[in-house]
Design a protein around this motif. Structure first.
Motif, PDB file in Angstrom:
ATOM      1  N   GLU A 183     -69.907 -35.343  -0.631  1.00 51.79           N
ATOM      2  CA  GLU A 183     -69.116 -34.273  -0.018  1.00 51.79           C
ATOM      3  C   GLU A 183     -69.673 -32.889  -0.369  1.00 51.79           C
ATOM      4  O   GLU A 183     -69.761 -32.008   0.493  1.00 51.79           O
ATOM      5  CB  GLU A 183     -67.660 -34.388  -0.477  1.00 51.79           C
ATOM      6  CG  GLU A 183     -66.968 -35.641   0.041  1.00 51.79           C
ATOM      7  CD  GLU A 183     -65.598 -35.859  -0.583  1.00 51.79           C
ATOM      8  OE1 GLU A 183     -65.225 -35.056  -1.473  1.00 51.79           O
ATOM      9  OE2 GLU A 183     -64.917 -36.826  -0.194  1.00 51.79           O
ATOM     10  N   LEU A 184     -70.053 -32.690  -1.629  1.00 52.20           N
ATOM     11  CA  LEU A 184     -70.557 -31.382  -2.056  1.00 52.20           C
ATOM     12  C   LEU A 184     -71.892 -31.051  -1.377  1.00 52.20           C
ATOM     13  O   LEU A 184     -72.095 -29.927  -0.911  1.00 52.20           O
ATOM     14  CB  LEU A 184     -70.728 -31.358  -3.576  1.00 52.20           C
ATOM     15  CG  LEU A 184     -69.438 -31.371  -4.400  1.00 52.20           C
ATOM     16  CD1 LEU A 184     -69.752 -31.538  -5.879  1.00 52.20           C
ATOM     17  CD2 LEU A 184     -68.641 -30.090  -4.171  1.00 52.20           C
ATOM     18  N   LEU A 185     -72.799 -32.021  -1.330  1.00 51.89           N
ATOM     19  CA  LEU A 185     -74.105 -31.775  -0.715  1.00 51.89           C
ATOM     20  C   LEU A 185     -73.977 -31.578   0.796  1.00 51.89           C
ATOM     21  O   LEU A 185     -74.825 -30.938   1.422  1.00 51.89           O
ATOM     22  CB  LEU A 185     -75.059 -32.941  -1.014  1.00 51.89           C
ATOM     23  CG  LEU A 185     -75.425 -33.138  -2.497  1.00 51.89           C
ATOM     24  CD1 LEU A 185     -76.277 -34.397  -2.677  1.00 51.89           C
ATOM     25  CD2 LEU A 185     -76.169 -31.917  -3.039  1.00 51.89           C
ATOM     26  N   SER A 186     -72.890 -32.130   1.377  1.00 55.71           N
ATOM     27  CA  SER A 186     -72.636 -31.954   2.813  1.00 55.71           C
ATOM     28  C   SER A 186     -71.901 -30.656   3.109  1.00 55.71           C
ATOM     29  O   SER A 186     -71.790 -30.243   4.267  1.00 55.71           O
ATOM     30  CB  SER A 186     -71.819 -33.127   3.366  1.00 55.71           C
ATOM     31  OG  SER A 186     -72.468 -34.348   3.126  1.00 55.71           O
ATOM     32  N   GLY A 187     -71.345 -30.018   2.071  1.00 57.50           N
ATOM     33  CA  GLY A 187     -70.552 -28.805   2.271  1.00 57.50           C
ATOM     34  C   GLY A 187     -69.129 -29.094   2.649  1.00 57.50           C
ATOM     35  O   GLY A 187     -68.390 -28.202   3.092  1.00 57.50           O
ATOM     36  N   GLU A 188     -68.691 -30.355   2.495  1.00 54.29           N
ATOM     37  CA  GLU A 188     -67.332 -30.750   2.872  1.00 54.29           C
ATOM     38  C   GLU A 188     -66.396 -30.612   1.671  1.00 54.29           C
ATOM     39  O   GLU A 188     -65.921 -31.602   1.106  1.00 54.29           O
ATOM     40  CB  GLU A 188     -67.337 -32.184   3.399  1.00 54.29           C
ATOM     41  CG  GLU A 188     -68.166 -32.351   4.661  1.00 54.29           C
ATOM     42  CD  GLU A 188     -68.254 -33.806   5.100  1.00 54.29           C
ATOM     43  OE1 GLU A 188     -67.683 -34.659   4.391  1.00 54.29           O
ATOM     44  OE2 GLU A 188     -68.897 -34.080   6.121  1.00 54.29           O
TER      45      GLU A 188
ATOM     46  N   LEU B 293     -69.231 -24.287  -2.937  1.00 53.66           N
ATOM     47  CA  LEU B 293     -69.973 -24.249  -1.669  1.00 53.66           C
ATOM     48  C   LEU B 293     -71.478 -24.105  -1.878  1.00 53.66           C
ATOM     49  O   LEU B 293     -72.272 -24.450  -1.004  1.00 53.66           O
ATOM     50  CB  LEU B 293     -69.464 -23.101  -0.795  1.00 53.66           C
ATOM     51  CG  LEU B 293     -68.106 -23.337  -0.116  1.00 53.66           C
ATOM     52  CD1 LEU B 293     -67.659 -22.072   0.607  1.00 53.66           C
ATOM     53  CD2 LEU B 293     -68.201 -24.507   0.867  1.00 53.66           C
ATOM     54  N   HIS B 294     -71.877 -23.579  -3.054  1.00 54.36           N
ATOM     55  CA  HIS B 294     -73.306 -23.378  -3.299  1.00 54.36           C
ATOM     56  C   HIS B 294     -74.052 -24.699  -3.484  1.00 54.36           C
ATOM     57  O   HIS B 294     -75.281 -24.730  -3.481  1.00 54.36           O
ATOM     58  CB  HIS B 294     -73.520 -22.495  -4.536  1.00 54.36           C
ATOM     59  CG  HIS B 294     -73.076 -23.134  -5.820  1.00 54.36           C
ATOM     60  ND1 HIS B 294     -71.747 -23.210  -6.188  1.00 54.36           N
ATOM     61  CD2 HIS B 294     -73.783 -23.731  -6.815  1.00 54.36           C
ATOM     62  CE1 HIS B 294     -71.655 -23.822  -7.357  1.00 54.36           C
ATOM     63  NE2 HIS B 294     -72.875 -24.145  -7.766  1.00 54.36           N
ATOM     64  N   TYR B 295     -73.307 -25.807  -3.623  1.00 54.35           N
ATOM     65  CA  TYR B 295     -73.953 -27.112  -3.748  1.00 54.35           C
ATOM     66  C   TYR B 295     -74.457 -27.631  -2.386  1.00 54.35           C
ATOM     67  O   TYR B 295     -75.266 -28.556  -2.344  1.00 54.35           O
ATOM     68  CB  TYR B 295     -72.978 -28.145  -4.314  1.00 54.35           C
ATOM     69  CG  TYR B 295     -72.657 -27.949  -5.773  1.00 54.35           C
ATOM     70  CD1 TYR B 295     -73.661 -27.941  -6.738  1.00 54.35           C
ATOM     71  CD2 TYR B 295     -71.336 -27.786  -6.202  1.00 54.35           C
ATOM     72  CE1 TYR B 295     -73.361 -27.767  -8.078  1.00 54.35           C
ATOM     73  CE2 TYR B 295     -71.029 -27.616  -7.545  1.00 54.35           C
ATOM     74  CZ  TYR B 295     -72.049 -27.606  -8.475  1.00 54.35           C
ATOM     75  OH  TYR B 295     -71.754 -27.441  -9.805  1.00 54.35           O
ATOM     76  N   GLN B 296     -73.977 -27.069  -1.322  1.00 55.93           N
ATOM     77  CA  GLN B 296     -74.343 -27.570   0.007  1.00 55.93           C
ATOM     78  C   GLN B 296     -75.839 -27.415   0.262  1.00 55.93           C
ATOM     79  O   GLN B 296     -76.434 -26.366   0.037  1.00 55.93           O
ATOM     80  CB  GLN B 296     -73.572 -26.814   1.098  1.00 55.93           C
ATOM     81  CG  GLN B 296     -73.895 -27.322   2.499  1.00 55.93           C
ATOM     82  CD  GLN B 296     -73.153 -26.525   3.566  1.00 55.93           C
ATOM     83  OE1 GLN B 296     -72.493 -25.537   3.277  1.00 55.93           O
ATOM     84  NE2 GLN B 296     -73.267 -26.951   4.803  1.00 55.93           N
TER      85      GLN B 296
END
Length: 293
Positions: free
Chosen positions: A149-154, A161-164
């Motif tokens: 979810e984090l890497l997808s921005g969800e 959000l910086h993990y996206q």
């Protein structure tokens, strides 16, 4: 006296030359063993592909999803984004960079266990290294489901959000352009222009499709733990990304039905149970569990 000195010095020189020659031979043997080991590692990663056309799981899934002539994925596919992030986690696990935390005495479920950085050695792939950096630096650690979810921005948390990872499909497509698999074009869609990546090297795409088909037809072994881990992951993640049927489209009806029946056999496996078997990759099964829960 002089002749004795000359004979002695000649003897020393010959002995020195012999020592140097033996050392050189030993060094050549050592280099040969290292080269052979290196070649073995390359062959293990993807047998049959040259170094230039070896594809990551993300690139293979995207290539299965791209329309050959149009050069873009289906507008109706809303699964491929998270599917590609799952591919990254599995790719990093297969390369020995990530693992799940130890389950302890009270065995936790796969989706409750945190993702741990096992090695931060660079992979040579910008996207993988970017994801690995996020996972290594994040404390406390997150679960597989959270990372997808984090890497997808969800995420609803603005602080995360910086993990996206942005523009993943476009960046993967550019990788495939550099490897000579795709090309880059501009297409006009009435209200806007879009960059597309039509197929240029059909041989590599056909080889990929055949690999998927053979794994559930001619080379079917009826046991996921006897299958190549990378091929098994490709099938499961291609299904999660809603692109697997593209590989089976050219098959005749009987072959298609048999292939899909065997794929469903794999999808019906219980990740928790499969992850406890010898030589199983726990993180891969955790990703599968995240998509099938």
């Amino acid at each position: 006296m002089t002749s004795l000195t000359q004979r002695t010095s000649g003897l020393v020189q010959r002995r020195t030359e012999a020592i140097r020659s033996a050392a050189a031979d030993k060094e050549r043997e050592s280099d040969g063993e290292e080269d052979e080991a290196r070649r073995g590692d390359e062959d293990d990663e993807d047998k049959g592909d040259s170094k230039e056309t070896r594809l990551t799981l993300m690139e293979e899934v995207l290539l299965l999803g791209l329309k050959d002539r149009e050069g873009y994925t289906s507008f109706w596919n809303d699964c491929i984004s998270s599917g590609l992030r799952g591919c990254m986690l599995v790719e990093l696990a297969l390369r020995g960079r990530l693992q799940l935390e130890a389950c302890g005495v009270r065995r936790k479920g796969l989706l409750s266990r945190k993702v741990i950085c096992k090695s931060d050695a660079p992979t040579g792939d910008v996207l993988l290294d970017e994801a690995l950096k996020h996972i290594k630096e994040t404390q406390p650690a997150e679960t597989v489901q959270s990372w997808i979810e984090l890497l997808s921005g969800e995420t609803w948390n603005p602080l995360k959000l910086h993990y996206q990872l942005r523009n993943v499909r476009e960046r993967l497509a550019k990788n495939l352009v550099e490897k000579g698999v795709l090309t880059t074009e501009k297409q006009n869609f009435l209200l806007f222009d879009m960059t597309t990546h039509p197929l240029t090297n059909s041989t590599i795409k056909q080889r990929l499709v055949k690999k998927v088909q053979d794994s559930v037809l001619e080379k079917w072994v009826n046991d996921p733990h006897r299958m190549d881990k990378r091929v098994l992951a490709l099938i499961l993640l291609a299904h999660s990304s809603d692109v697997l049927e593209n590989a089976f489209a050219p098959l005749q009806d009987e072959q298609y039905d048999l292939a899909m029946k065997r794929v469903h056999t794999l999808l019906e496996l219980e990740p928790e149970k499969e992850s406890t078997k010898p030589n199983a990759n726990e993180l891969m099964w955790a990703v599968v569990a995240a998509f099938t829960k």
